[in-house]
Design a protein around this motif. Sequence first.
Motif, short mmCIF file in Angstrom:
data_model
loop_
_atom_site.label_atom_id
_atom_site.label_comp_id
_atom_site.label_asym_id
_atom_site.label_seq_id
_atom_site.Cartn_x
_atom_site.Cartn_y
_atom_site.Cartn_z
N ASP A 90 0.67 -1.43 -0.24
CA ASP A 90 0.30 -0.41 0.26
C ASP A 90 0.87 1.43 0.00
O ASP A 90 0.80 1.63 1.01
CB ASP A 90 -1.11 -0.41 1.08
CG ASP A 90 -2.26 0.51 1.17
OD1 ASP A 90 -2.54 1.45 -0.12
OD2 ASP A 90 -3.09 1.32 1.85
N PHE A 91 1.65 1.58 -1.15
CA PHE A 91 2.47 2.73 -1.22
C PHE A 91 1.17 3.91 -1.30
O PHE A 91 0.18 4.11 -1.31
CB PHE A 91 3.38 2.80 -2.59
CG PHE A 91 4.24 1.59 -2.65
CD1 PHE A 91 4.87 1.47 -1.79
CD2 PHE A 91 4.10 0.25 -3.37
CE1 PHE A 91 6.30 1.04 -1.93
CE2 PHE A 91 4.75 -0.88 -3.26
CZ PHE A 91 6.28 -0.25 -2.27
N THR A 92 2.19 5.22 -1.41
CA THR A 92 1.83 6.61 -1.49
C THR A 92 1.10 6.29 -2.99
O THR A 92 2.07 5.51 -4.34
CB THR A 92 2.21 7.76 -0.82
OG1 THR A 92 3.52 7.80 -1.84
CG2 THR A 92 1.58 7.44 0.23
N ARG A 132 -1.39 12.89 -3.85
CA ARG A 132 0.01 12.66 -3.77
C ARG A 132 0.26 11.47 -2.86
O ARG A 132 1.19 10.49 -2.83
CB ARG A 132 0.80 13.44 -4.13
CG ARG A 132 1.14 14.91 -3.30
CD ARG A 132 2.43 15.07 -3.34
NE ARG A 132 3.11 16.18 -5.04
CZ ARG A 132 3.30 15.90 -5.66
NH1 ARG A 132 4.31 15.35 -5.96
NH2 ARG A 132 3.41 16.85 -6.92
N THR A 133 -0.02 12.08 -1.93
CA THR A 133 0.21 11.44 -0.70
C THR A 133 -1.17 10.48 0.17
O THR A 133 -0.52 9.97 0.84
CB THR A 133 0.34 12.76 1.42
OG1 THR A 133 -0.44 13.23 0.45
CG2 THR A 133 1.68 13.62 0.74
N ARG A 134 -2.17 10.54 -0.38
CA ARG A 134 -3.20 9.42 -0.53
C ARG A 134 -2.31 7.94 -0.65
O ARG A 134 -1.37 7.85 -1.26
CB ARG A 134 -3.90 9.71 -1.82
CG ARG A 134 -4.73 10.64 -1.36
CD ARG A 134 -5.75 10.13 -0.39
NE ARG A 134 -7.22 9.92 -1.07
CZ ARG A 134 -7.98 9.84 -1.75
NH1 ARG A 134 -8.51 11.42 -1.61
NH2 ARG A 134 -8.93 9.21 -1.51
N ARG A 135 -3.15 7.12 0.32
CA ARG A 135 -2.56 5.73 0.13
C ARG A 135 -3.80 5.33 -0.99
O ARG A 135 -4.50 5.76 -0.99
CB ARG A 135 -3.00 5.07 1.51
CG ARG A 135 -1.39 5.11 2.26
CD ARG A 135 -0.64 4.02 2.64
NE ARG A 135 0.78 5.38 2.92
CZ ARG A 135 1.43 4.65 2.76
NH1 ARG A 135 2.00 4.03 2.00
NH2 ARG A 135 2.67 5.42 4.20
N ALA A 147 -3.50 6.86 -11.36
CA ALA A 147 -2.03 6.22 -10.61
C ALA A 147 -1.07 5.87 -11.27
O ALA A 147 0.36 5.91 -11.90
CB ALA A 147 -2.29 6.42 -9.42
N LEU A 148 -1.75 4.35 -11.98
CA LEU A 148 -1.15 3.51 -12.63
C LEU A 148 -0.92 4.12 -14.76
O LEU A 148 0.81 3.59 -14.73
CB LEU A 148 -1.52 2.54 -12.97
CG LEU A 148 -2.07 1.62 -11.88
CD1 LEU A 148 -2.78 0.07 -11.86
CD2 LEU A 148 -0.78 0.95 -10.96
N VAL A 149 -1.67 4.61 -15.00
CA VAL A 149 -1.28 5.56 -15.73
C VAL A 149 -0.48 6.79 -15.47
O VAL A 149 0.72 6.76 -16.59
CB VAL A 149 -2.65 6.32 -16.75
CG1 VAL A 149 -2.14 7.00 -17.32
CG2 VAL A 149 -3.55 5.05 -17.08
N ALA A 150 0.00 7.48 -14.51
CA ALA A 150 0.93 7.89 -14.19
C ALA A 150 1.88 7.96 -14.28
O ALA A 150 3.13 8.08 -14.33
CB ALA A 150 0.68 8.92 -13.18
#
Length: 268
Positions: A90-92, A132-135, A147-150
């Motif tokens: 569970d990364f940010t 950016r700091t959300r899990r 997020a995966l596209v980013a």
Amino acid sequence: MRLSLTSVSVRLGTAPIVADCDLTVGDGERVGLVGPNGSGKTSLMRTIYRALDPVAGSVALAGDDIRTLSQRQIARRAALVAQDNAPDFDFTVEEVVAMGRGPWIGAFETTTGRNNAPIASALERVGLAGHRTRRLSTLSGGERQRALVARALAQESPLLLLDEPTNHLDVHTALELLELVRDLGRATLCVLHDLNLAATYCDRLYVLHRGRIVANGPPEEVLDPELVQAVFGVTCTHLAHPITGGLLLAFSPLHAAPVPALGKGSNQ
């Protein structure tokens, strides 16, 4: 040519999945791969980043056979957004996107300095700069996909491989994402289920049916009603989009009864 598949055949165990497939993606070209469930789209995509080895044929990235390239070299040439490819931990959001810099940093280098700009740019492009700091576990399905596209954008590879990137996205977000991909101008191979999205955002389409490429060309030529009926099992009518004027496909089940037109004797 950024990507070239020549006579590629794939098996899973003893089962043939893909047979004798030829496919190319040129510089700056957006190519779609479409076909029914189980037609072999994801398996064909997996051969490009060496998750599967073809039993015949070859795959070349920027002119080099992938069998001669390390995984790091492949990652510098092609960035992948695969189905269900979220990290196990569970990364940010920022940590996930920073993983895209992996192919470019040394063993003892961190994602600081020159690596910060691509990360920040990728987060901004997909609308997650404020997350950016959300899990990752706290995000919606659509936000996780973005997020995966980013992460792929932060990788700064000249070829994007997108395996159903609009999964879990609402209509607005899906259109925004494909607009972004178009604006990037990178060579792109994109697996899509939605034929209207494929027709709108791809320069060329390959249709995969029962493991074989059965058509290749511009969407308006490839997605003709006879082929759509034979491959997807639905009746298809070509329309002009009322706003863009582009190709719009209308679908109905085979043998569906037409809606009767209202006439003078109709109840209104």
